[in-house]
Design a protein around this motif. Structure first.
Motif, PDB file in Angstrom:
ATOM      1  N   GLN A   1      -8.397   5.989 -10.501  1.00 35.65           N
ATOM      2  CA  GLN A   1      -7.106   5.898  -9.820  1.00 35.65           C
ATOM      3  C   GLN A   1      -7.211   5.002  -8.586  1.00 35.65           C
ATOM      4  O   GLN A   1      -6.301   4.231  -8.285  1.00 35.65           O
ATOM      5  CB  GLN A   1      -6.625   7.297  -9.425  1.00 35.65           C
ATOM      6  N   TYR A   2      -8.356   5.119  -7.878  1.00 30.34           N
ATOM      7  CA  TYR A   2      -8.555   4.303  -6.679  1.00 30.34           C
ATOM      8  C   TYR A   2      -8.624   2.818  -7.049  1.00 30.34           C
ATOM      9  O   TYR A   2      -8.008   1.975  -6.408  1.00 30.34           O
ATOM     10  CB  TYR A   2      -9.847   4.739  -5.985  1.00 30.34           C
ATOM     11  N   ARG A   3      -9.357   2.507  -8.142  1.00 29.47           N
ATOM     12  CA  ARG A   3      -9.455   1.107  -8.580  1.00 29.47           C
ATOM     13  C   ARG A   3      -8.099   0.587  -9.042  1.00 29.47           C
ATOM     14  O   ARG A   3      -7.732  -0.558  -8.754  1.00 29.47           O
ATOM     15  CB  ARG A   3     -10.477   0.986  -9.719  1.00 29.47           C
ATOM     16  N   ALA A   4      -7.342   1.438  -9.749  1.00 25.02           N
ATOM     17  CA  ALA A   4      -6.009   1.033 -10.212  1.00 25.02           C
ATOM     18  C   ALA A   4      -5.084   0.773  -9.030  1.00 25.02           C
ATOM     19  O   ALA A   4      -4.324  -0.197  -9.020  1.00 25.02           O
ATOM     20  CB  ALA A   4      -5.422   2.103 -11.129  1.00 25.02           C
TER      21      ALA A   4
ATOM     22  N   LEU B   1       0.456  -7.515  -2.794  1.00 23.40           N
ATOM     23  CA  LEU B   1       0.235  -8.330  -1.605  1.00 23.40           C
ATOM     24  C   LEU B   1       0.343  -9.820  -1.934  1.00 23.40           C
ATOM     25  O   LEU B   1       0.889 -10.599  -1.148  1.00 23.40           O
ATOM     26  CB  LEU B   1      -1.137  -8.028  -1.005  1.00 23.40           C
ATOM     27  N   ALA B   2      -0.180 -10.204  -3.106  1.00 22.40           N
ATOM     28  CA  ALA B   2      -0.090 -11.611  -3.520  1.00 22.40           C
ATOM     29  C   ALA B   2       1.367 -12.022  -3.703  1.00 22.40           C
ATOM     30  O   ALA B   2       1.779 -13.112  -3.282  1.00 22.40           O
ATOM     31  CB  ALA B   2      -0.870 -11.818  -4.815  1.00 22.40           C
ATOM     32  N   LEU B   3       2.154 -11.152  -4.336  1.00 20.69           N
ATOM     33  CA  LEU B   3       3.582 -11.441  -4.538  1.00 20.69           C
ATOM     34  C   LEU B   3       4.312 -11.552  -3.203  1.00 20.69           C
ATOM     35  O   LEU B   3       5.053 -12.516  -2.950  1.00 20.69           O
ATOM     36  CB  LEU B   3       4.211 -10.351  -5.403  1.00 20.69           C
ATOM     37  N   TYR B   4       4.109 -10.569  -2.330  1.00 16.35           N
ATOM     38  CA  TYR B   4       4.815 -10.552  -1.055  1.00 16.35           C
ATOM     39  C   TYR B   4       4.389 -11.718  -0.166  1.00 16.35           C
ATOM     40  O   TYR B   4       5.201 -12.290   0.569  1.00 16.35           O
ATOM     41  CB  TYR B   4       4.559  -9.230  -0.328  1.00 16.35           C
ATOM     42  N   TYR B   5       3.116 -12.073  -0.215  1.00 18.21           N
ATOM     43  CA  TYR B   5       2.618 -13.210   0.553  1.00 18.21           C
ATOM     44  C   TYR B   5       3.305 -14.493   0.097  1.00 18.21           C
ATOM     45  O   TYR B   5       3.746 -15.315   0.913  1.00 18.21           O
ATOM     46  CB  TYR B   5       1.107 -13.310   0.357  1.00 18.21           C
TER      47      TYR B   5
ATOM     48  N   GLY C   1      -2.183  -0.999   1.134  1.00 11.64           N
ATOM     49  CA  GLY C   1      -0.842  -1.323   0.671  1.00 11.64           C
ATOM     50  C   GLY C   1      -0.067  -2.097   1.730  1.00 11.64           C
ATOM     51  O   GLY C   1      -0.472  -2.179   2.899  1.00 11.64           O
ATOM     52  N   PHE C   2       1.067  -2.642   1.315  1.00 10.88           N
ATOM     53  CA  PHE C   2       1.873  -3.479   2.200  1.00 10.88           C
ATOM     54  C   PHE C   2       2.358  -2.711   3.429  1.00 10.88           C
ATOM     55  O   PHE C   2       2.358  -3.234   4.545  1.00 10.88           O
ATOM     56  CB  PHE C   2       3.065  -4.034   1.419  1.00 10.88           C
ATOM     57  N   THR C   3       2.747  -1.448   3.247  1.00  7.82           N
ATOM     58  CA  THR C   3       3.244  -0.643   4.368  1.00  7.82           C
ATOM     59  C   THR C   3       2.180  -0.495   5.443  1.00  7.82           C
ATOM     60  O   THR C   3       2.466  -0.609   6.643  1.00  7.82           O
ATOM     61  CB  THR C   3       3.682   0.752   3.883  1.00  7.82           C
ATOM     62  N   LEU C   4       0.939  -0.244   5.037  1.00 10.33           N
ATOM     63  CA  LEU C   4      -0.147  -0.115   6.006  1.00 10.33           C
ATOM     64  C   LEU C   4      -0.404  -1.437   6.720  1.00 10.33           C
ATOM     65  O   LEU C   4      -0.637  -1.465   7.940  1.00 10.33           O
ATOM     66  CB  LEU C   4      -1.420   0.365   5.303  1.00 10.33           C
ATOM     67  N   HIS C   5      -0.357  -2.526   5.980  1.00 12.52           N
ATOM     68  CA  HIS C   5      -0.544  -3.841   6.611  1.00 12.52           C
ATOM     69  C   HIS C   5       0.521  -4.099   7.671  1.00 12.52           C
ATOM     70  O   HIS C   5       0.224  -4.616   8.757  1.00 12.52           O
ATOM     71  CB  HIS C   5      -0.498  -4.945   5.552  1.00 12.52           C
TER      72      HIS C   5
ATOM     73  N   VAL D   1      -3.170  -2.694  -7.990  1.00 12.93           N
ATOM     74  CA  VAL D   1      -1.724  -2.776  -7.728  1.00 12.93           C
ATOM     75  C   VAL D   1      -1.479  -3.371  -6.351  1.00 12.93           C
ATOM     76  O   VAL D   1      -0.615  -4.236  -6.178  1.00 12.93           O
ATOM     77  CB  VAL D   1      -1.075  -1.375  -7.843  1.00 12.93           C
ATOM     78  N   ASN D   2      -2.232  -2.903  -5.351  1.00 12.57           N
ATOM     79  CA  ASN D   2      -2.089  -3.437  -3.998  1.00 12.57           C
ATOM     80  C   ASN D   2      -2.310  -4.941  -3.978  1.00 12.57           C
ATOM     81  O   ASN D   2      -1.582  -5.691  -3.337  1.00 12.57           O
ATOM     82  CB  ASN D   2      -3.106  -2.778  -3.053  1.00 12.57           C
TER      83      ASN D   2
END
Length: 389
Positions: free
Chosen positions: A22-25, A34-38, A138-142, A29-30
């Motif tokens: 789950q952590y790797r998945a 992040l690539a999309l949002y960047y 994740g994006f929120t943490l960034h 996803v992150n």
């Protein structure tokens, strides 16, 4: 009975595999998100900053997107602006690529290349930023980190700690609020001299801060007029009632063992304020609370407690017990001077409560007087002008 033990072992193995998967998945996803949002942030930045789009363009784009893709989440106008900020703050990731690494980008500026952030194949800042840590968040943490830090060093620090400690949004906010970056490795201590392994000593130095914000202790609710008058036991009880928050100020590796822990040594009673065990240090950790300023006698008391713990509680394979004095004020240079004569690993930190933080935000008494005098002078001038009229 042995079957039950075997089943329990099997459950633990399978559970670990599931959690790791789950952590790797989640990291995958992150990374894609992040690539999309960047990339979207880059596209929006280039068009909105250079004047290609008119006023209100981002709001219109957001509304249109949500109409054409019903149920779409994460693309409000404010979040699209966050993507722009994310790109503008972290474009350093792609701008520091070596000449041998060419990032392919479309010739047409109006086509979004969503692989630009993913094309980075080395650490771009000479080891300062671990890309595995970067993509683990994740994006929120960034955005929490970008909004509440100013320097690259701070951001790299919080990204690493957040990834290593698996902080959620609320835990990260607590660490940012406590200004962990500026208080790390600042606590006066004798760890290098007293702990047997240098690596353990360095970890202990890194682990403890010089100041802790105990903002869950509300002075007014305790019925105390001045926060300096709070009794040590009152502070201790408040900490025990909020033990999860208190442990989080130190880190997730701490396990709570109790408060006012009693030891009878040669017919003499001893009471330890707060007792923990730290898995990383493999040590018992004593926290002694003091309501006033630091006194050298506190170290003698703490040293005795550590001696008792090492003699009576320390298990084979565990490291020497560590002690922390938590007091209201401390002269760091003086503390370090006094610590030289002790052979038990100890440190001295200070704490603040909610009312202290409020005082920092309010003007001083002298400043208030100056403002009142200036205000009276302005009012007198206004009255004189009215009389003239």
């Amino acid at each position: 009975m042995s079957d039950i033990i075997n089943y329990k072992n099997a459950v633990d193995i399978i559970k670990t595999a599931i959690l790791q998967s789950q952590y790797r998945a989640a990291k995958a996803v992150n990374k894609e998100q992040l690539a999309l949002y960047y990339s979207i942030g880059k596209f929006v930045s280039e068009n909105s900053r250079e004047g290609t789009w008119g006023t209100g363009a981002i709001e219109t784009i957001s509304q249109t997107l949500q109409k054409e893709l019903p149920g779409l989440r994460g693309f409000s106008a404010s979040n699209i602006k966050n993507m722009r900020q994310f790109y503008e703050q972290w474009s350093i990731l792609t701008n520091r690529q070596p000449a041998a690494v060419e990032i392919q980008s479309p010739e047409n500026k109006d086509v979004i290349n969503t692989t630009q952030l993913l094309d980075i194949n080395r650490q771009p800042m000479a080891g300062d930023l671990d890309l595995m840590d970067f993509f683990a968040l994740g994006f929120t943490l960034h955005m929490e980190i970008l909004a509440k830090t100013k320097t690259l060093e701070e951001r790299v620090f919080y990204i690493h700690e957040c990834a290593a400690m698996s902080w959620d949004k609320y835990e990260l906010r607590d660490m940012l609020k406590a200004d962990l970056f500026h208080h790390q490795a600042q606590m006066p201590n004798n760890f290098l001299k007293t702990l047997p392994k240098k690596q353990q000593a360095l970890r202990a130095i890194e682990m403890f801060k010089d100041e802790y914000l105990l903002d869950y202790i509300n002075v007014e609710e305790l019925g105390v007029r001045d926060s300096k008058d709070i009794d040590e036991r009152v502070i201790e009880n408040s900490i025990v009632q909020n033990i999860k928050n208190f442990i989080m100020t130190f880190g997730k590796s701490f396990t709570y063992h109790g408060h006012q822990v009693h030891y009878d040594k040669m017919g003499h009673d001893h009471w330890i304020d707060l007792l923990f065990f730290n898995r990383e240090l493999r040590s018992l950790v004593v926290v002694e609370l003091k309501k006033g300023a630091f006194k050298p006698a506190y170290l003698a008391q703490l040293s005795l407690y550590l001696r008792i713990l090492d003699d009576d509680e320390r298990l084979p394979g565990e490291n020497p017990s560590v002690g922390i004095i938590l007091c209201r004020d401390a002269d760091k240079a003086y503390v370090e001077y006094v610590l030289q004569d002790y052979n038990k690993p100890m440190g001295v930190a200070t704490y603040k409560v909610t009312q202290d933080r409020l005082r920092e935000l309010l003007p001083s008494e002298e400043e208030m007087k100056r403002l009142l005098v200036a205000n009276d002078r302005d009012n007198d001038n206004i009255d004189d002008e009215n009389k003239v009229d």
